[in-house]
Design an enzyme around this catalytic site. Structure first.
Site, PDB file in Angstrom:
ATOM      1  N   TYR A 179     -30.398   5.099 -15.125  1.00  0.00           N
ATOM      2  CA  TYR A 179     -29.348   4.066 -14.676  1.00  0.00           C
ATOM      3  C   TYR A 179     -30.142   2.932 -14.982  1.00  0.00           C
ATOM      4  O   TYR A 179     -31.433   2.647 -15.317  1.00  0.00           O
ATOM      5  CB  TYR A 179     -28.883   4.267 -13.205  1.00  0.00           C
ATOM      6  CG  TYR A 179     -30.124   3.855 -12.309  1.00  0.00           C
ATOM      7  CD1 TYR A 179     -30.252   2.490 -11.714  1.00  0.00           C
ATOM      8  CD2 TYR A 179     -30.995   4.812 -11.915  1.00  0.00           C
ATOM      9  CE1 TYR A 179     -31.545   2.442 -11.099  1.00  0.00           C
ATOM     10  CE2 TYR A 179     -32.157   4.768 -11.021  1.00  0.00           C
ATOM     11  CZ  TYR A 179     -32.289   3.430 -10.736  1.00  0.00           C
ATOM     12  OH  TYR A 179     -33.535   3.188  -9.691  1.00  0.00           O
ATOM     13  N   CYS A 180     -29.406   1.525 -15.104  1.00  0.00           N
ATOM     14  CA  CYS A 180     -30.116   0.449 -15.225  1.00  0.00           C
ATOM     15  C   CYS A 180     -29.555  -0.695 -14.441  1.00  0.00           C
ATOM     16  O   CYS A 180     -29.034  -0.695 -13.348  1.00  0.00           O
ATOM     17  CB  CYS A 180     -30.390  -0.043 -16.547  1.00  0.00           C
ATOM     18  SG  CYS A 180     -28.781   0.075 -17.686  1.00  0.00           S
ATOM     19  N   ARG A 181     -29.027  -1.799 -15.062  1.00  0.00           N
ATOM     20  CA  ARG A 181     -28.323  -2.773 -14.241  1.00  0.00           C
ATOM     21  C   ARG A 181     -26.936  -2.698 -13.868  1.00  0.00           C
ATOM     22  O   ARG A 181     -26.220  -3.361 -12.906  1.00  0.00           O
ATOM     23  CB  ARG A 181     -28.528  -4.179 -14.954  1.00  0.00           C
ATOM     24  CG  ARG A 181     -30.006  -4.401 -14.875  1.00  0.00           C
ATOM     25  CD  ARG A 181     -30.187  -5.893 -15.830  1.00  0.00           C
ATOM     26  NE  ARG A 181     -31.569  -6.399 -15.861  1.00  0.00           N
ATOM     27  CZ  ARG A 181     -32.213  -7.111 -16.889  1.00  0.00           C
ATOM     28  NH1 ARG A 181     -31.241  -7.488 -17.753  1.00  0.00           N
ATOM     29  NH2 ARG A 181     -33.509  -7.726 -16.559  1.00  0.00           N
TER      30      ARG A 181
END
Length: 221
Positions: A179-181
């Site tokens: 996952y990221c932003r």
């Protein structure tokens, strides 16, 4: 109050409402809001993320702060900015949803930035929480170290986007969830593609830490 005076007062009121939309009527300022959804940042850090000068970035930040979208604090010579409230994040998410459904050609812009997502499987927050309880996944946070330190999913390992080679060292006995932003962040996509190219089973979380935190799911600092 005369009819003309009432008309002028109404114009001024609605111009006041529109000041918020005007402040967000810039891709760079929208990107700043998206970035600060991850947590407080210094001006120079924000400028580096945007690929702009500190002077230009400061102008954008002051524009957003002037209408109450951002708050700031100073430590020595450094100024730190953050979103003024959760309402600002809700406004940004609403703008994205409307754009995604109403702006013609936006899907092409998304593909132009994120690439072909046909082979990238996703899972929901609820699905990931269940798998965390079972302990059958490795969770990877593909954001810069400062954002990871400000808050990350329980047990997540940090693999900054400029160090994706670290993915090769992950345990090989479990599926990987990256996952990221958020849903329009490319870092998790890049991580999943690299893992898939190396024969690993990998998925991406459908959104990011701000949505995870807003849903009341646990966050580690």
């Amino acid at each position: 109050m005369s009819g003309g005076e009432r008309r002028k007062a109404k114009d001024q009121l609605f111009d006041g409402f529109a000041a918020v939309a005007k402040a967000l009527a810039s891709g760079r300022r929208a990107e700043i809001v998206d970035l600060l959804a991850q947590g407080e940042r210094r001006v120079d850090d924000i400028a580096n993320e945007l690929g702009q000068s500190v002077a230009n970035t400061s102008h954008h930040l002051r524009t957003l702060a002037r209408v109450g979208l951002l708050a700031s604090r100073r430590t020595g010579t450094q100024v730190h900015y953050r979103l003024a409230s959760d309402d600002v994040l809700d406004l940004w998410w609403a703008m994205r949803r409307i754009a995604a459904t109403q702006v013609e050609g936006l899907d092409q812009l998304v593909s132009g930035y994120l690439g072909d997502r046909e082979q990238i499987r996703t899972l929901t927050r609820q699905e990931l929480l269940a798998r965390l309880d079972r302990g059958d996944v490795v969770v990877v946070d593909v954001r810069p170290a400062a954002e990871y330190a400000a808050g990350h999913l329980p047990g997540a390992l940090n693999v900054p986007p400029d160090q994706l080679e670290l993915l090769d060292e992950l345990p090989g006995d479990r599926e990987v969830v990256a996952y990221c932003r958020g849903s329009y962040c490319v870092y998790a996509d890049d991580a999943v593609r690299r893992l898939q190219q190396h024969g690993r089973r990998a998925l991406r979380l459908e959104d990011g830490v701000p949505e995870w935190r807003r849903a009341g799911s646990p966050v580690e600092v």
